[in-house]
Design a protein around this motif. Sequence first.
Motif, PDB file in Angstrom:
ATOM      1  N   ASP A  99       0.827  -1.207   0.000  1.00 20.20           N
ATOM      2  CA  ASP A  99       0.000   0.000   0.000  1.00 20.20           C
ATOM      3  C   ASP A  99       0.866   1.263   0.000  1.00 20.20           C
ATOM      4  OD1 ASP A  99      -2.249   1.574  -0.051  1.00 20.20           O
ATOM      5  OD2 ASP A  99      -2.679   1.378   2.100  1.00 20.20           O
ATOM      6  N   GLU A 100       1.779   1.324  -0.945  1.00 20.37           N
ATOM      7  CA  GLU A 100       2.659   2.481  -1.133  1.00 20.37           C
ATOM      8  C   GLU A 100       3.437   2.834   0.130  1.00 20.37           C
ATOM      9  OE1 GLU A 100      -0.070   5.435  -2.566  1.00 20.37           O
ATOM     10  OE2 GLU A 100       0.123   4.754  -4.648  1.00 20.37           O
ATOM     11  N   GLU A 106      -7.972  -2.049   7.742  1.00 19.12           N
ATOM     12  CA  GLU A 106      -7.658  -0.647   7.489  1.00 19.12           C
ATOM     13  C   GLU A 106      -7.288   0.014   8.812  1.00 19.12           C
ATOM     14  OE1 GLU A 106      -9.474   3.465   5.515  1.00 19.12           O
ATOM     15  OE2 GLU A 106     -10.662   1.624   5.530  1.00 19.12           O
ATOM     16  N   ARG A 132       2.596   2.308   3.236  1.00 18.15           N
ATOM     17  CA  ARG A 132       1.811   2.573   4.448  1.00 18.15           C
ATOM     18  C   ARG A 132       1.606   1.326   5.301  1.00 18.15           C
ATOM     19  NH1 ARG A 132      -3.312   5.845   2.210  1.00 18.15           N
ATOM     20  NH2 ARG A 132      -3.195   4.159   0.672  1.00 18.15           N
ATOM     21  N   GLY A 135      -3.584   3.127   6.114  1.00 19.60           N
ATOM     22  CA  GLY A 135      -3.023   1.991   5.405  1.00 19.60           C
ATOM     23  C   GLY A 135      -4.003   0.829   5.328  1.00 19.60           C
ATOM     24  N   ARG A 136      -3.975   0.112   4.211  1.00 14.04           N
ATOM     25  CA  ARG A 136      -4.910  -0.994   3.998  1.00 14.04           C
ATOM     26  C   ARG A 136      -4.167  -2.273   3.633  1.00 14.04           C
ATOM     27  NH1 ARG A 136     -10.227   1.316   0.754  1.00 14.04           N
ATOM     28  NH2 ARG A 136     -10.659   3.086   2.164  1.00 14.04           N
TER      29      ARG A 136
END
Length: 284
Positions: A151-152, A234, A154, A188-189
């Motif tokens: 997640d980039e 999440e 996160r 963040g997920r």
Amino acid sequence: MRTIKQQHRAISAPIDDLVTYRALPTRAVEHLDPFLFLNHHGPQTYPAPNRGLPFGPHPHRGFETVTFILNGDIMHQDSGGHQSVIGPGGIQWMTAGSGLIHSEISSDEFKRTGGPLEILQLWVNLPAKDKMTAPHYTGLQEPEIPTVSLDEGRVLVHAVSGEWAGTAGAVQPLADVQLATINFQAGGRLSLSIPAERTIFFYTIRGRLRVNGQETEARQLVEFNYDGDELQVEASSDAVLLLGHARPFGEPIVAYGPFVMNTEAEIRQAYQDYQAGKFGVWQG
């Protein structure tokens, strides 16, 4: 999606001057097969000087201990000749198997200087066929544990055992037990597919999370049903999660003190063997 059966708040169970919360077992939940026990020590700050951790020499048989050091350190010694000092971000994986004696105390430096401490210890059962396996110990520092960024950036998965997003964990245990600590930035997920027949172990260490539509927070253990294979998490705030999953063994569990076997006769034998010196000689 996998549905949630119940959430369980860890109970306060201090040990001497060590702040401790026990998430498993409690009156509400005995075990989540094959996960047997979880103590969450801290977070707290030790003064300088201090006595450190109180876990002097004691025996185990029939299961594995997995220790996560978030802050502080642990000096490990056992009757198999293993010694180490593991610092923040590291883990210890000890297969007690047929039996050994070990101690988990603070390093001389930590006792001298003090500082923040937060440690989790998880007990994972061994199947009957492996309960009398030879004891084994692995101690790993933070850089030795593979990290997967999702997640980039996160979500950071610290792959302790099994496989996470195609990355093999640092330890490949006897049983198919997958464990990771996961750091989330707010928002963040994480989405995972976990077969419905596997037990999920989901304990929030810090922060607040939303899992499969329900809010959960620090020091809560989420118990899932066995009815779906999708897990969606999440982060409502910055958070740290202990996540694991494994196929339940479905075997009788007889636990007494430091021994976990399948029958009362095996527990009696464990005590007899320990008293007869069959767990090795303590060299402390």
